[in-house]
Design an enzyme around this catalytic site. Sequence first.
Site, PDB file in Angstrom:
ATOM      1  N   HIS A 146     -42.294  24.156  11.520  1.00 45.55           N
ATOM      2  CA  HIS A 146     -43.279  24.085  10.438  1.00 45.55           C
ATOM      3  C   HIS A 146     -43.218  22.659   9.883  1.00 45.55           C
ATOM      4  O   HIS A 146     -42.145  22.029   9.902  1.00 45.55           O
ATOM      5  CB  HIS A 146     -42.874  25.097   9.364  1.00 45.55           C
ATOM      6  CG  HIS A 146     -43.852  25.304   8.262  1.00 45.55           C
ATOM      7  ND1 HIS A 146     -43.993  24.414   7.228  1.00 45.55           N
ATOM      8  CD2 HIS A 146     -44.719  26.310   8.015  1.00 45.55           C
ATOM      9  CE1 HIS A 146     -44.916  24.873   6.390  1.00 45.55           C
ATOM     10  NE2 HIS A 146     -45.367  26.019   6.846  1.00 45.55           N
ATOM     11  N   ASP A 223     -34.190  26.364   9.088  1.00 50.13           N
ATOM     12  CA  ASP A 223     -35.305  26.891   8.308  1.00 50.13           C
ATOM     13  C   ASP A 223     -35.381  28.394   8.612  1.00 50.13           C
ATOM     14  O   ASP A 223     -35.804  28.794   9.702  1.00 50.13           O
ATOM     15  CB  ASP A 223     -36.583  26.151   8.758  1.00 50.13           C
ATOM     16  CG  ASP A 223     -37.854  26.796   8.218  1.00 50.13           C
ATOM     17  OD1 ASP A 223     -37.769  27.864   7.580  1.00 50.13           O
ATOM     18  OD2 ASP A 223     -38.929  26.215   8.459  1.00 50.13           O
ATOM     19  N   GLN A 226     -38.859  32.523   8.101  1.00 48.75           N
ATOM     20  CA  GLN A 226     -39.447  33.688   8.789  1.00 48.75           C
ATOM     21  C   GLN A 226     -38.390  34.665   9.276  1.00 48.75           C
ATOM     22  O   GLN A 226     -38.733  35.756   9.739  1.00 48.75           O
ATOM     23  CB  GLN A 226     -40.305  33.216   9.979  1.00 48.75           C
ATOM     24  CG  GLN A 226     -41.515  32.394   9.580  1.00 48.75           C
ATOM     25  CD  GLN A 226     -42.520  33.179   8.733  1.00 48.75           C
ATOM     26  OE1 GLN A 226     -42.544  34.407   8.731  1.00 48.75           O
ATOM     27  NE2 GLN A 226     -43.355  32.461   7.995  1.00 48.75           N
ATOM     28  N   LYS A 249     -41.926  35.357   1.032  1.00 54.97           N
ATOM     29  CA  LYS A 249     -42.132  35.858   2.398  1.00 54.97           C
ATOM     30  C   LYS A 249     -41.288  37.101   2.662  1.00 54.97           C
ATOM     31  O   LYS A 249     -41.292  37.651   3.755  1.00 54.97           O
ATOM     32  CB  LYS A 249     -41.781  34.768   3.409  1.00 54.97           C
ATOM     33  CG  LYS A 249     -42.735  33.582   3.340  1.00 54.97           C
ATOM     34  CD  LYS A 249     -42.446  32.576   4.408  1.00 54.97           C
ATOM     35  CE  LYS A 249     -43.183  31.266   4.194  1.00 54.97           C
ATOM     36  NZ  LYS A 249     -44.628  31.342   4.369  1.00 54.97           N
ATOM     37  N   CYS A 387     -49.602  25.081   9.843  1.00 51.20           N
ATOM     38  CA  CYS A 387     -48.655  23.987   9.505  1.00 51.20           C
ATOM     39  C   CYS A 387     -47.724  23.681  10.663  1.00 51.20           C
ATOM     40  O   CYS A 387     -46.541  23.367  10.468  1.00 51.20           O
ATOM     41  CB  CYS A 387     -47.839  24.322   8.253  1.00 51.20           C
ATOM     42  SG  CYS A 387     -48.808  24.561   6.781  1.00 51.20           S
TER      43      CYS A 387
HETATM   44  N1  PLP Z   1     -40.907  27.223   7.322  1.00 45.63           N
HETATM   45  C1  PLP Z   1     -41.561  28.224   7.929  1.00 45.63           C
HETATM   46  C2  PLP Z   1     -41.122  28.670   9.276  1.00 45.63           C
HETATM   47  C3  PLP Z   1     -42.637  28.826   7.284  1.00 45.63           C
HETATM   48  O1  PLP Z   1     -43.292  29.823   7.874  1.00 45.63           O
HETATM   49  C4  PLP Z   1     -43.028  28.351   6.016  1.00 45.63           C
HETATM   50  C5  PLP Z   1     -44.206  28.917   5.340  1.00 45.63           C
HETATM   51  O2  PLP Z   1     -45.129  29.375   5.969  1.00 45.63           O
HETATM   52  C6  PLP Z   1     -42.287  27.334   5.416  1.00 45.63           C
HETATM   53  C7  PLP Z   1     -41.241  26.792   6.104  1.00 45.63           C
HETATM   54  C8  PLP Z   1     -42.616  26.833   4.050  1.00 45.63           C
HETATM   55  O3  PLP Z   1     -42.344  27.819   3.118  1.00 45.63           O
HETATM   56  P1  PLP Z   1     -42.761  27.600   1.575  1.00 45.63           P
HETATM   57  O4  PLP Z   1     -44.220  27.267   1.583  1.00 45.63           O
HETATM   58  O5  PLP Z   1     -42.473  28.922   0.948  1.00 45.63           O
HETATM   59  O6  PLP Z   1     -41.917  26.507   1.041  1.00 45.63           O
END
Ligand code: PLP
Length: 429
Positions: A146, A223, A226, A249, A387
């Site tokens: 992401h 990260d 998910q 999430k 993203c």
């Molecule tokens: N990383 C992953 C894999 C994501 O799916 C997302 C959000 O879609 C993020 C990071 C960013 O999360 P946030 O917008 O809650 O900071």
Amino acid sequence: MESGISEIKRLYPFKFRTFAVLKAPGMLSDQIRSDFPILTRQVHGKPLVYLDNAATTQKPQAVIDAIVHYYSHYNSNVHRGVHQLSQEATDAFEAVRTQLQSHVNAAHSHEVIFTKGTTDSLNLVAHGFRSVLQPGDEIIVTQLEHHSNLVPWHMLAERTGAIIRFIPMDGRGVLDQTVYESLLNPRTKVVAFNHISNALGTINPVKEMTAKAHAVGAAVVVDGAQALPHAAVDVQDLDVDFYSGSAHKMYGPTGIGLLYGKTEWLEKLPPYQGGGEMIQDVDVTSSTYAGLPHKFEAGTPNIEAVIAWGAALTWMHQVGVANIQAHEDELLAYGTALLGAIPGVKIYGTAPQKAAVLSFNVAGLHPYDVGTLLDQMGIAVRTGQHCTQPIMDGFGVPGTIRASLAAYTSKEDLDQLARALERAIALLA
Ligand code: PLP
């Protein structure tokens, strides 16, 4: 976990369900959908089919109630007052830190830092590495990331003169471990990757990748945005140095997230922001910093969101994280077969280890047009790059249509998606 849950139950007098129902026959979704008031609404005159859970999940009534209860009964700032309300708010707030410690199996509660979300957590870590990296040091990222696990590292590299290397994915959306091994060397200082890809659902071998990074002395930043909603995560077993997630999430509110960090790393990194509550001593010309976790929590935190996240965690554990995972795995297989049988549909992301994300396109149609028609039929999916531009570039597509599942997703939801998709294709052809 148990002590955290009983503390939350003591603090919140509203009723929590007991999920003995899970022993009953029938799908998990049938038994929990009524916990989510939004799922009864209509969109464009059609019953809502919510399949955008990787963007954000819906909230159970217990989470909504926790916010109302906090503001109705003990709204107050935390860690500040000796008065009763502040004590109650602080107790509830810190109980959630303990819940999260148990949820990810961190060794210490001070290893759980509250942030605004995954993006904020990753920026905090990347910012901290400004004082660690030297020009020519290397940061390994992956094609599956992401943007929030790419851009902070790009900014860090610009600032420090470090070099970005990346692990490519193959046609299934699986990271090339041979390339990864060839990239690792004594100059590698950080390896940053996701546990589960939001665009493709690929589950990465975190433990194995972490061991390889540690063999060259690199820190591992995962990260977990998910993964936390879908699977049990044990940061000690994975041996990662940092792990991040977002409450929204995983059935909790927006604006709050988690950074897990090993004590030695959190002690080594400088504070991210300065202000109230993160200090030990301040005079007009200098400051010293508080210990963990407060060193990284400057200013008034998002108290209502932390407390409501506790209710979401309680809900998840009552349902059972393993039950959620098993349900989603079953639906993923069902949905993959269903969509795969529709002529012209191509599914992106076919990793053998995969979580509940169905990313697809229809031959000759733009994902945006398909998504717009699906919306008219009450189906909420995400369209676009999610993203993750490097993934889309890798597949040579402008974007995909993504249906992402959650505990309350039903087979009927997927049936309706398939029927609506067939209608959309017929209309657009
Ligand atoms: N990383 C992953 C894999 C994501 O799916 C997302 C959000 O879609 C993020 C990071 C960013 O999360 P946030 O917008 O809650 O900071």
